[in-house]
Design a protein around this motif. Sequence first.
Motif, mmCIF file in Angstrom:
data_model
loop_
_atom_site.group_PDB
_atom_site.id
_atom_site.type_symbol
_atom_site.label_atom_id
_atom_site.label_comp_id
_atom_site.label_asym_id
_atom_site.label_seq_id
_atom_site.Cartn_x
_atom_site.Cartn_y
_atom_site.Cartn_z
ATOM 1 N N TRP A 1 0.841 -1.200 0.000
ATOM 2 C CA TRP A 1 0.000 0.000 0.000
ATOM 3 C C TRP A 1 0.875 1.248 0.000
ATOM 4 N N ARG A 2 0.499 2.231 -0.779
ATOM 5 C CA ARG A 2 1.032 3.571 -0.598
ATOM 6 C C ARG A 2 0.151 4.286 0.428
ATOM 7 N N PRO A 3 0.704 5.178 1.232
ATOM 8 C CA PRO A 3 -0.127 5.859 2.233
ATOM 9 C C PRO A 3 -1.385 6.496 1.650
ATOM 10 N N GLN A 4 -1.283 7.120 0.495
ATOM 11 C CA GLN A 4 -2.448 7.766 -0.098
ATOM 12 C C GLN A 4 -3.509 6.744 -0.509
ATOM 13 N N ASP A 5 -3.060 5.544 -0.920
ATOM 14 C CA ASP A 5 -4.011 4.493 -1.290
ATOM 15 C C ASP A 5 -4.797 4.008 -0.071
ATOM 16 N N VAL A 6 -4.137 3.976 1.096
ATOM 17 C CA VAL A 6 -4.831 3.572 2.309
ATOM 18 C C VAL A 6 -5.942 4.564 2.639
ATOM 19 N N LEU A 7 -5.674 5.856 2.466
ATOM 20 C CA LEU A 7 -6.715 6.861 2.704
ATOM 21 C C LEU A 7 -7.901 6.640 1.769
ATOM 22 N N GLY A 8 -7.632 6.336 0.505
ATOM 23 C CA GLY A 8 -8.722 6.055 -0.432
ATOM 24 C C GLY A 8 -9.523 4.846 -0.026
ATOM 25 N N TYR A 9 -8.835 3.802 0.451
ATOM 26 C CA TYR A 9 -9.525 2.600 0.938
ATOM 27 C C TYR A 9 -10.410 2.939 2.128
ATOM 28 N N LEU A 10 -9.886 3.708 3.075
ATOM 29 C CA LEU A 10 -10.657 4.028 4.274
ATOM 30 C C LEU A 10 -11.954 4.748 3.931
ATOM 31 N N ARG A 11 -11.926 5.588 2.913
ATOM 32 C CA ARG A 11 -13.145 6.324 2.531
ATOM 33 C C ARG A 11 -14.250 5.387 2.060
ATOM 34 N N THR A 12 -13.909 4.168 1.656
ATOM 35 C CA THR A 12 -14.918 3.214 1.162
ATOM 36 C C THR A 12 -15.416 2.277 2.257
ATOM 37 N N THR A 13 -14.831 2.336 3.445
ATOM 38 C CA THR A 13 -15.182 1.370 4.489
ATOM 39 C C THR A 13 -16.353 1.852 5.324
ATOM 40 N N SER A 14 -16.957 0.894 6.034
ATOM 41 C CA SER A 14 -18.035 1.233 6.959
ATOM 42 C C SER A 14 -17.498 1.816 8.253
ATOM 43 N N PHE A 15 -16.200 1.601 8.557
ATOM 44 C CA PHE A 15 -15.661 2.015 9.849
ATOM 45 C C PHE A 15 -14.872 3.323 9.803
ATOM 46 N N ALA A 16 -14.590 3.842 8.596
ATOM 47 C CA ALA A 16 -13.820 5.091 8.527
ATOM 48 C C ALA A 16 -14.246 5.950 7.341
ATOM 49 N N ARG A 17 -15.478 5.825 6.919
ATOM 50 C CA ARG A 17 -15.956 6.646 5.804
ATOM 51 C C ARG A 17 -16.090 8.103 6.239
ATOM 52 N N ARG A 18 -16.064 8.988 5.270
ATOM 53 C CA ARG A 18 -16.031 10.427 5.545
ATOM 54 C C ARG A 18 -17.174 10.874 6.452
ATOM 55 N N ALA A 19 -18.384 10.368 6.226
ATOM 56 C CA ALA A 19 -19.552 10.862 6.962
ATOM 57 C C ALA A 19 -19.438 10.638 8.467
ATOM 58 N N LEU A 20 -18.665 9.651 8.893
ATOM 59 C CA LEU A 20 -18.546 9.366 10.319
ATOM 60 C C LEU A 20 -17.820 10.475 11.077
ATOM 61 N N PHE A 21 -16.962 11.210 10.392
ATOM 62 C CA PHE A 21 -16.109 12.193 11.052
ATOM 63 C C PHE A 21 -16.710 13.596 11.062
ATOM 64 N N ALA A 22 -17.837 13.771 10.360
ATOM 65 C CA ALA A 22 -18.469 15.097 10.267
ATOM 66 C C ALA A 22 -17.424 16.107 9.788
ATOM 67 N N ASP A 23 -17.264 17.219 10.515
ATOM 68 C CA ASP A 23 -16.350 18.270 10.049
ATOM 69 C C ASP A 23 -14.900 18.014 10.458
ATOM 70 N N ARG A 24 -14.592 16.847 11.011
ATOM 71 C CA ARG A 24 -13.215 16.534 11.407
ATOM 72 C C ARG A 24 -12.518 15.584 10.437
ATOM 73 N N HIS A 25 -13.150 15.300 9.288
ATOM 74 C CA HIS A 25 -12.563 14.321 8.381
ATOM 75 C C HIS A 25 -11.231 14.786 7.815
ATOM 76 N N ASP A 26 -11.134 16.037 7.411
ATOM 77 C CA ASP A 26 -9.868 16.538 6.867
ATOM 78 C C ASP A 26 -8.763 16.468 7.916
ATOM 79 N N GLU A 27 -9.122 16.795 9.145
ATOM 80 C CA GLU A 27 -8.156 16.695 10.253
ATOM 81 C C GLU A 27 -7.695 15.253 10.444
ATOM 82 N N PHE A 28 -8.656 14.321 10.424
ATOM 83 C CA PHE A 28 -8.307 12.906 10.563
ATOM 84 C C PHE A 28 -7.399 12.455 9.428
ATOM 85 N N GLU A 29 -7.727 12.810 8.199
ATOM 86 C CA GLU A 29 -6.922 12.345 7.071
ATOM 87 C C GLU A 29 -5.499 12.897 7.125
#
Length: 237
Positions: A175-203
Amino acid sequence: MPDPVLLDLGTGTGHVPRALLPVLHRPVRIDLVDVNESMLEAARAALEPVRGACTVDVFSGAAHTFAPAAPGLAPTLITCCRSFHWMSRPEVLSMADRVAAPHAVVEIMGGGSLWTHKADWTAALRELIQTYLGEDRRAGTRSTYAGPGRSYGDDLAGSAFKQVTEHSFPVARAWRPQDVLGYLRTTSFARRALFADRHDEFEAAALQLLQDHARGGVLKEDAVFTVLLARRPGGDA
């Protein structure tokens, strides 16, 4: 035997049919099923350059509600990857029995998750997610993940497709680090909507963590990919 008709359930962006196309013998049709219409269009677009002469169609809705577009289009291979966990599995297998050709094969597959994979970098990533979302593994905006009440093999054994074989394949992923971020966006446990306005901070924090753990810009995952192949008793597949 007639030419293959592939039905891919929970297709997402179409990785399964795209991977299978080189090994299928003259597929005449591929049906892609997902509840997410934007993913269906992405899957159709991904298959366009490689589909050859076969027809690709999409069905937007729950997997267990699928019905072939016309008589004579019964699937000979029904595939489903990790999304099988989220489906109404008995209803999906009942649907498969209704629509599948007599000799059809049902294939359920999966290779685990970065949430459960045991490595230093996945453990650190999981801990970071938990600092934002809580200790329990999330499964959507309002619920948490619970493992399946019984195994997928048991699901299949209780269906019409009770003749089941299991195959395991070791898989080494880089995995490249950026690819892991793309994978996380597709998961049920780390998708963008879960983080509300903190997603950019998390990424930003996740990218820094992953870069710190990467060796030569790469994160390694040694996984096992499991494939369950199921047929009706006496089915000639």
